[in-house]
Design a protein around this motif. Structure first.
Motif, mmCIF file in Angstrom:
data_model
loop_
_atom_site.group_PDB
_atom_site.id
_atom_site.type_symbol
_atom_site.label_atom_id
_atom_site.label_comp_id
_atom_site.label_asym_id
_atom_site.label_seq_id
_atom_site.Cartn_x
_atom_site.Cartn_y
_atom_site.Cartn_z
ATOM 1 N N ARG A 111 0.975 -1.406 -0.006
ATOM 2 C CA ARG A 111 0.062 0.092 -0.014
ATOM 3 C C ARG A 111 0.946 1.239 0.037
ATOM 4 N NH1 ARG A 111 -3.456 -2.105 4.779
ATOM 5 N NH2 ARG A 111 -4.857 -3.687 3.797
ATOM 6 N N THR A 112 1.842 1.107 0.798
ATOM 7 C CA THR A 112 2.901 2.273 0.650
ATOM 8 C C THR A 112 3.615 2.542 -0.865
ATOM 9 O OG1 THR A 112 3.463 2.139 2.929
ATOM 10 C CG2 THR A 112 4.945 3.320 1.613
ATOM 11 N N LEU A 113 3.962 1.465 -1.349
ATOM 12 C CA LEU A 113 4.342 1.887 -2.686
ATOM 13 C C LEU A 113 3.277 2.380 -3.536
ATOM 14 C CD1 LEU A 113 6.614 1.440 -4.840
ATOM 15 C CD2 LEU A 113 5.734 -0.977 -5.049
ATOM 16 N N VAL A 114 2.126 1.959 -3.464
ATOM 17 C CA VAL A 114 1.191 2.286 -4.375
ATOM 18 C C VAL A 114 0.583 4.021 -3.862
ATOM 19 C CG1 VAL A 114 -1.346 2.278 -4.779
ATOM 20 C CG2 VAL A 114 -0.129 0.307 -4.821
ATOM 21 N N ALA A 115 0.699 4.165 -2.816
ATOM 22 C CA ALA A 115 0.802 5.562 -2.214
ATOM 23 C C ALA A 115 1.939 6.716 -2.672
ATOM 24 C CB ALA A 115 0.674 5.740 -0.904
ATOM 25 N N TRP A 116 3.011 6.089 -2.804
ATOM 26 C CA TRP A 116 4.145 6.755 -3.151
ATOM 27 C C TRP A 116 3.761 6.999 -4.903
ATOM 28 C CZ3 TRP A 116 8.775 3.596 -0.849
ATOM 29 C CH2 TRP A 116 8.663 3.878 0.466
ATOM 30 N N LEU A 117 3.551 5.957 -5.853
ATOM 31 C CA LEU A 117 3.246 6.189 -7.157
ATOM 32 C C LEU A 117 2.136 7.038 -7.344
ATOM 33 C CD1 LEU A 117 3.977 2.380 -8.083
ATOM 34 C CD2 LEU A 117 5.631 4.361 -8.441
ATOM 35 N N ALA A 118 1.119 7.081 -6.495
ATOM 36 C CA ALA A 118 -0.040 7.981 -6.922
ATOM 37 C C ALA A 118 0.191 9.377 -6.662
ATOM 38 C CB ALA A 118 -1.414 7.369 -5.861
ATOM 39 N N ALA A 268 -12.809 9.641 5.503
ATOM 40 C CA ALA A 268 -14.242 9.865 4.750
ATOM 41 C C ALA A 268 -14.055 11.241 4.226
ATOM 42 C CB ALA A 268 -15.389 9.457 5.235
ATOM 43 N N ASP A 269 -13.989 11.428 2.727
ATOM 44 C CA ASP A 269 -13.784 12.787 2.354
ATOM 45 C C ASP A 269 -15.041 13.051 1.549
ATOM 46 O OD1 ASP A 269 -11.315 13.786 3.039
ATOM 47 O OD2 ASP A 269 -10.487 12.473 1.910
ATOM 48 N N PHE A 270 -15.795 14.000 1.788
ATOM 49 C CA PHE A 270 -17.001 14.312 1.209
ATOM 50 C C PHE A 270 -17.013 15.417 0.218
ATOM 51 C CE2 PHE A 270 -18.181 11.918 4.796
ATOM 52 C CZ PHE A 270 -19.283 11.319 4.562
ATOM 53 N N VAL A 343 -3.699 20.231 1.337
ATOM 54 C CA VAL A 343 -3.369 20.035 0.034
ATOM 55 C C VAL A 343 -3.441 18.657 -0.344
ATOM 56 C CG1 VAL A 343 -1.369 20.220 -1.856
ATOM 57 C CG2 VAL A 343 -1.747 22.002 0.064
ATOM 58 N N ALA A 344 -3.017 17.619 0.392
ATOM 59 C CA ALA A 344 -2.884 16.240 -0.011
ATOM 60 C C ALA A 344 -2.762 15.327 1.418
ATOM 61 C CB ALA A 344 -1.817 16.027 -0.878
ATOM 62 N N GLN A 345 -3.218 14.248 1.257
ATOM 63 C CA GLN A 345 -2.996 13.242 2.307
ATOM 64 C C GLN A 345 -3.037 11.779 1.939
ATOM 65 O OE1 GLN A 345 -6.210 13.381 5.346
ATOM 66 N NE2 GLN A 345 -5.308 11.816 6.499
ATOM 67 N N SER A 346 -2.048 11.081 2.368
ATOM 68 C CA SER A 346 -2.008 9.879 2.322
ATOM 69 C C SER A 346 -1.694 9.065 3.710
ATOM 70 C CB SER A 346 -0.832 9.325 1.251
ATOM 71 O OG SER A 346 -0.647 8.147 0.785
ATOM 72 N N GLY A 347 -2.506 7.961 3.999
ATOM 73 C CA GLY A 347 -2.354 7.623 5.018
ATOM 74 C C GLY A 347 -2.607 8.685 6.251
ATOM 75 N N SER A 348 -1.672 8.622 7.356
ATOM 76 C CA SER A 348 -1.969 9.713 8.328
ATOM 77 C C SER A 348 -0.907 10.817 7.920
ATOM 78 C CB SER A 348 -1.545 9.187 9.643
ATOM 79 O OG SER A 348 -0.079 8.832 9.632
ATOM 80 N N HIS A 349 -0.166 10.917 7.027
ATOM 81 C CA HIS A 349 0.494 12.060 6.460
ATOM 82 C C HIS A 349 -0.227 13.045 5.697
ATOM 83 C CE1 HIS A 349 4.426 10.421 7.459
ATOM 84 N NE2 HIS A 349 3.872 9.357 7.728
ATOM 85 N N VAL A 350 -0.328 14.221 6.225
ATOM 86 C CA VAL A 350 -1.098 15.249 5.663
ATOM 87 C C VAL A 350 -0.243 16.462 5.422
ATOM 88 C CG1 VAL A 350 -3.011 16.800 6.029
ATOM 89 C CG2 VAL A 350 -2.861 14.668 6.960
ATOM 90 N N LEU A 351 -0.418 16.932 4.106
ATOM 91 C CA LEU A 351 0.413 18.067 3.533
ATOM 92 C C LEU A 351 -0.552 19.239 3.752
ATOM 93 C CD1 LEU A 351 2.711 19.567 2.384
ATOM 94 C CD2 LEU A 351 2.063 18.967 -0.045
ATOM 95 N N MET A 352 -0.293 20.423 4.400
ATOM 96 C CA MET A 352 -1.133 21.428 4.637
ATOM 97 C C MET A 352 -0.415 22.735 4.002
ATOM 98 S SD MET A 352 -3.394 20.296 6.202
ATOM 99 C CE MET A 352 -4.300 21.661 6.801
ATOM 100 N N ARG A 353 -1.062 23.735 3.437
ATOM 101 C CA ARG A 353 -0.443 24.825 3.063
ATOM 102 C C ARG A 353 -0.947 26.194 3.863
ATOM 103 N NH1 ARG A 353 1.907 26.589 -1.544
ATOM 104 N NH2 ARG A 353 1.577 28.667 -2.181
ATOM 105 N N TRP A 365 4.108 19.533 7.065
ATOM 106 C CA TRP A 365 3.713 18.203 7.034
ATOM 107 C C TRP A 365 3.290 17.744 8.617
ATOM 108 C CZ3 TRP A 365 3.309 15.009 2.959
ATOM 109 C CH2 TRP A 365 3.733 15.586 1.730
ATOM 110 N N ILE A 366 2.193 16.900 8.490
ATOM 111 C CA ILE A 366 1.706 16.574 9.830
ATOM 112 C C ILE A 366 1.366 15.237 9.686
ATOM 113 C CG2 ILE A 366 -0.289 16.646 11.283
ATOM 114 C CD1 ILE A 366 -0.716 19.732 10.372
ATOM 115 N N ALA A 367 1.882 14.296 10.572
ATOM 116 C CA ALA A 367 1.755 13.014 10.746
ATOM 117 C C ALA A 367 1.101 12.280 12.033
ATOM 118 C CB ALA A 367 2.882 12.225 10.360
ATOM 119 N N GLY A 368 0.325 11.320 11.995
ATOM 120 C CA GLY A 368 -0.089 10.662 13.105
ATOM 121 C C GLY A 368 -1.725 11.022 13.216
#
Length: 382
Positions: A111-118, A268-270, A343-353, A365-368
């Protein structure tokens, strides 16, 4: 006129193993065994996930299926080329071990590899770190079934391939009888992989299904969710605090998996902008809540230096010392009311602007999850 006679293959000599048909049959046999292993491991899971709005889950299963088929095909070709029973048994024994490791680690590294590629912005980040848990027990006990199944087929491989060559004839055509013979042992391999996978701790698929079922019921229900839960038996009351935020269109994603306590966090993103986290424990939906405050109000508090509201229990965002100091140095530049967006999120890693009133901008970068933690911030160009 003389009667034409078919050219018979002499299967008694050692040179039969050097024939291209023998190696081709070995390759096909290996590919089918690998495919049966992959379908047994992830086929049922893929069928369930394909019906859920969770876009990046199925590609990781297909990646595992492709890797398993490729592994089987490579060993099938190599063992038929060497054509020595002890070596064949050894190669398929190693294949069984590699297959079990692939089954155990795919939910994390796959799953991590797929997240990296995405999204390459998440490259090298531990999106789904491996957690030692029930997977090891499943590998140990489940290994016996796969080892036995592949070991038995390895012992019989030489005889089976020679018989298949006789069925194919001198033209090497794979007729119906050849295909039946190739497919006949695959249910044994499928069942061995299915049982092995069932013994491993991988609660993510069940958790995603639980959240999806609850949202589908709750979002169109206008009454009290307690009545709905009593009527359906689905834990929809976990959504009471966010019932009014459930939109029509949404997607799900895995945030965090902890097999030690069978806990999964599903995001869940609406389409209406709602951003929820749902906690599932032992396949039971426990609680759903608005995920945004920690990432928005909590981050704003670190930027401005003002504490978050006392009644906002989910607004606390912890921070690494360097990240907190970086924001504090630029407090005046960001101003008292900076714009903050995810901006983006994968797993618990979130990129904020973060964009300040004077035009200064930063990516953070926020994680957890509990707790969420600010890792770093860097300046960015608007």
């Amino acid at each position: 006129m003389a009667e034409a006679r078919p050219l018979d293959l002499d299967l008694s000599g050692p040179e039969v193993h050097a024939l291209p048909l023998y190696r081709r049959l070995g390759l096909i046999n290996g590919l089918l065994i690998g495919l049966a292993l992959g379908l047994g491991a992830w086929g049922m899971e893929a069928w369930r996930i394909a019906q859920l709005p969770i876009p990046l889950y199925l590609p990781s299963l297909l990646l595992g299926l492709a890797a398993m088929a490729a592994l089987g095909g490579a060993v099938g070709w190599l063992s038929s080329r060497i054509a020595r029973t002890p070596v064949t048994v050894l190669l398929w024994g190693v294949t069984a071990i590699l297959a079990m490791l692939l089954m155990g680690y795919l939910p994390y590294y796959g799953r991590t590899l797929v997240a990296w590629l995405a999204d390459t912005r998440f490259w090298d980040k531990p999106i789904y770190p491996y957690t030692l848990g029930g997977t090891v027990t499943g590998l140990v006990f489940g290994s016996l079934l796969i080892l036995l199944a592949l070991g038995l087929l390895a012992l019989l491989q030489g005889h089976r391939l020679e018989s298949l060559m006789a069925e194919a004839g001198h033209r090497g055509r794979l007729n119906g009888r050849v295909w039946v013979s190739l497919l006949l042992p695959l249910p044994l391999v499928f069942l061995a992989a299915l049982v092995t996978q069932s013994m491993m701790s991988n609660p993510a698929a069940a958790a995603a299904n639980v959240v999806h079922e609850a949202i589908e019921l709750a979002r169109v229900y206008e009454g009290d969710l307690i009545d709905l839960e009593q009527e359906t038996g689905v834990e929809v009351t976990a959504l009471r605090g966010v019932h009014d935020r459930l939109g029509e269109t949404y997607s799900l994603a895995i945030v965090d998996v902890n097999p030690l306590n069978s806990t999964v966090i599903i995001r869940a993103d609406f389409d209406n902008g709602a951003w929820l986290y749902c906690r599932v424990i032992n396949d039971q939906l426990s609680f759903c809540y608005d995920a945004a405050p920690a990432y928005t109000i909590g981050l704003r508090s670190l930027i401005t230096g003002e504490p978050p509201p006392e009644d906002c229990r989910g607004c606390i965002l912890q921070a690494e010392e360097d990240a907190a100091a970086w924001l504090a140095e630029r407090r005046d530049a960001f101003g008292p009311d900076p714009a903050i967006e995810r901006v983006a999120q994968s797993g618990s890693h979130v990129l904020m602007r973060v964009t300040g009133e004077a035009g200064v901008a930063a990516e953070c970068w926020i994680a957890g999850v509990t707790p969420a933690r600010l890792l770093e911030c860097t300046e960015s160009v608007n």
